[in-house]
Design a protein around this motif. Structure first.
Motif, PDB file in Angstrom:
ATOM      1  N   GLY A 105     -20.913  -8.026  35.322  1.00 33.89           N
ATOM      2  CA  GLY A 105     -20.096  -7.245  34.391  1.00 33.89           C
ATOM      3  C   GLY A 105     -20.694  -7.185  33.004  1.00 33.89           C
ATOM      4  O   GLY A 105     -20.600  -6.165  32.320  1.00 33.89           O
ATOM      5  N   ASN A 106     -21.311  -8.282  32.555  1.00 33.26           N
ATOM      6  CA  ASN A 106     -21.927  -8.278  31.236  1.00 33.26           C
ATOM      7  C   ASN A 106     -23.064  -7.265  31.159  1.00 33.26           C
ATOM      8  O   ASN A 106     -23.155  -6.487  30.206  1.00 33.26           O
ATOM      9  N   LEU A 107     -23.942  -7.266  32.167  1.00 31.77           N
ATOM     10  CA  LEU A 107     -25.065  -6.331  32.146  1.00 31.77           C
ATOM     11  C   LEU A 107     -24.635  -4.901  32.452  1.00 31.77           C
ATOM     12  O   LEU A 107     -25.420  -3.968  32.239  1.00 31.77           O
ATOM     13  N   SER A 108     -23.405  -4.712  32.928  1.00 31.03           N
ATOM     14  CA  SER A 108     -22.888  -3.344  33.070  1.00 31.03           C
ATOM     15  C   SER A 108     -22.854  -2.660  31.711  1.00 31.03           C
ATOM     16  O   SER A 108     -23.033  -1.442  31.610  1.00 31.03           O
ATOM     17  N   THR A 109     -22.602  -3.456  30.660  1.00 31.69           N
ATOM     18  CA  THR A 109     -22.612  -2.922  29.295  1.00 31.69           C
ATOM     19  C   THR A 109     -23.993  -2.393  28.952  1.00 31.69           C
ATOM     20  O   THR A 109     -24.154  -1.276  28.455  1.00 31.69           O
ATOM     21  N   ALA A 110     -25.011  -3.223  29.229  1.00 33.40           N
ATOM     22  CA  ALA A 110     -26.380  -2.821  28.928  1.00 33.40           C
ATOM     23  C   ALA A 110     -26.830  -1.667  29.820  1.00 33.40           C
ATOM     24  O   ALA A 110     -27.667  -0.855  29.405  1.00 33.40           O
ATOM     25  N   ALA A 111     -26.279  -1.579  31.034  1.00 35.34           N
ATOM     26  CA  ALA A 111     -26.653  -0.491  31.936  1.00 35.34           C
ATOM     27  C   ALA A 111     -26.304   0.868  31.332  1.00 35.34           C
ATOM     28  O   ALA A 111     -27.074   1.831  31.436  1.00 35.34           O
ATOM     29  N   GLY A 112     -25.137   0.954  30.685  1.00 35.10           N
ATOM     30  CA  GLY A 112     -24.762   2.208  30.045  1.00 35.10           C
ATOM     31  C   GLY A 112     -25.694   2.567  28.905  1.00 35.10           C
ATOM     32  O   GLY A 112     -26.131   3.719  28.770  1.00 35.10           O
ATOM     33  N   ALA A 113     -26.016   1.583  28.071  1.00 30.04           N
ATOM     34  CA  ALA A 113     -26.911   1.832  26.948  1.00 30.04           C
ATOM     35  C   ALA A 113     -28.326   2.153  27.428  1.00 30.04           C
ATOM     36  O   ALA A 113     -28.980   3.075  26.925  1.00 30.04           O
ATOM     37  N   PHE A 114     -28.813   1.401  28.417  1.00 34.01           N
ATOM     38  CA  PHE A 114     -30.161   1.625  28.931  1.00 34.01           C
ATOM     39  C   PHE A 114     -30.290   3.005  29.564  1.00 34.01           C
ATOM     40  O   PHE A 114     -31.328   3.660  29.448  1.00 34.01           O
ATOM     41  N   ALA A 115     -29.240   3.453  30.235  1.00 37.88           N
ATOM     42  CA  ALA A 115     -29.279   4.772  30.864  1.00 37.88           C
ATOM     43  C   ALA A 115     -29.589   5.853  29.842  1.00 37.88           C
ATOM     44  O   ALA A 115     -30.356   6.790  30.113  1.00 37.88           O
ATOM     45  N   ILE A 116     -29.024   5.709  28.650  1.00 33.88           N
ATOM     46  CA  ILE A 116     -29.293   6.680  27.584  1.00 33.88           C
ATOM     47  C   ILE A 116     -30.692   6.468  27.023  1.00 33.88           C
ATOM     48  O   ILE A 116     -31.472   7.423  26.871  1.00 33.88           O
TER      49      ILE A 116
END
Length: 398
Positions: A105-116
């Motif tokens: 769940g924590n890296l789900s945050t980074a997944a959104g940012a990384f996608a951009i």
């Protein structure tokens, strides 16, 4: 004697919430690692530095903790109405194993940012200033996550004043929505959220006794137990448990029996090959206590206390997926989590964890005798720590 040269693979090292991981675009991986299998697992273990009998990850990107031994793959989504597919691998530290059974769940945050950052989101959907809502397909568990990422001058806004206990410095807030977070039940009762069909079960743990537990599939499969039942107060910090071999063995026994009861494995002998799930957490009513940073947490500022174990160790804060499980269980009257928080109906909960506190929201409804949660919500932050290439020996994934 000659040896294969190192190769370099485009990669980004990111913090997401209270975790860190190495992020890859699927298309940048060696061709044999673009599909699931042994080659991909070997690559990720070498990137992280596992298996490491010294448990230090000196020769890799890992941090020798469950929170920092992670790899992520993102690609343009194959799912309708989603931006990206997000696949997460939890790399074991001292054994040759990558667990793909759950989400971070924590890296789900980074997944959104990384996608951009990585150009995986349609530029037409990214505002010049404002919020970009990235729809993420969590491929490990087949669930949708929406990351509301702040944008400034067309780029991800990473700096800010949002403070997250367990993270040293403030950053920009990213709100996460975990849609329909309950997993499909496979247990003896067949319930979608509660695999046994019960809010509370008796779990027989050889060598420990019979414990009351709440078994829930929401965010991540989790076994909740009352702290007092296993000799704890709920205010424990890492050193109180992680240096106690007997305590760790007890928690692993609870986890293994819980996994069988939830229908995740058929025999306790299989638990070692499924280290990432389920999680074990213990709960208690709120009391005044001191967090790992020395911050005093007042009982009146929280609803309950929760400590959780990840990959066999007490977590320094709280896993994001476990926070979803906590918020979901707290919203359902009669679970151990709900009772520790004082009982009754609630749409959000603030809980104390080793590093401080966290608020998570969830709305539960009962339809046709089954509990359902449409979404759970919490805020985290993320930022890039380093980007470029990660280097590994060219034959490490053969």
């Amino acid at each position: 004697m000659s040896h294969p040269a190192q190769i370099k693979i485009p990669a980004t090292y990111m913090r997401g919430g209270t975790s860190k991981g190495v992020f890859f675009r699927l298309e940048d991986l060696p061709s044999s690692c673009q599909v699931p299998g042994a080659a991909r697992d070997k690559l990720f273990m070498r990137v992280i530095g596992s298996p490491d009998p010294y448990a230090k990850h000196t020769d890799g990107m890992g941090g020798a903790t469950s929170s920092t031994s992670k790899c992520v793959i993102l690609s343009r989504s194959t799912q309708t109405d989603h931006d990206v597919d997000y696949l997460y691998g939890q790399v074991a530290i001292d054994s040759a194993f990558v667990d793909w059974s759950g989400n971070c769940g924590n890296l789900s945050t980074a997944a959104g940012a990384f996608a951009i950052h990585a150009g995986l989101v349609d530029p037409a959907r990214i505002p010049e200033d404002g919020i970009c809502s990235v729809r993420i397909w969590q491929a490990n568990i087949g669930k949708t996550i929406i990351a509301h990422v702040p944008i400034s001058a067309g780029q991800v806004q990473e700096t800010g004043d949002f403070e997250l206990d367990g993270v040293t410095f403030p950053a920009a807030e990213i709100q996460l929505e975990f849609l329909d977070p309950a997993d499909e039940g496979e247990g003896e009762g067949g319930g979608a959220m509660f695999p046994t069909g019960n809010l509370v079960d008796d779990l027989v743990v050889p060598g420990v006794g019979t414990l009351e537990v709440t078994l829930i599939n929401a965010g991540i499969p989790t076994v909740f137990v009352n702290a007092a039942a296993i000799g704890y107060s709920g205010t424990e910090l890492q050193e109180a448990i992680n240096g106690d071999a007997r305590a760790l063995a007890m928690f692993e026994a609870i986890r293994a029996q819980g996994a069988v009861k939830m229908g995740l494995i058929s025999d306790v002998s299989q638990a070692a090959s499924r280290q990432h799930t389920p999680k074990v957490a213990f709960v208690a009513p709120p009391v005044d206590h001191v967090s790992s940073s020395g911050k005093v947490v007042k009982a009146g500022d929280i609803d309950l206390l929760v400590r959780a174990l990840s990959m066999g160790k007490l977590h320094h804060a709280m896993m994001g997926t476990a926070a979803v499980a906590i918020g979901t269980a707290a919203a359902i009257p009669g679970t151990l989590v709900n009772l520790a928080a004082g009982g009754g109906e609630r749409q959000s909960v603030v809980f104390g964890h080793p590093s401080g506190t966290l608020r998570v929201g969830a709305e539960a409804v009962r339809l046709d005798g089954q509990w359902q949660v449409k979404k759970a919500i919490m805020s985290r932050s993320a930022r890039i720590l380093m980007e470029g290439w990660v280097r590994v020996p060219g034959d490490c994934f053969e």
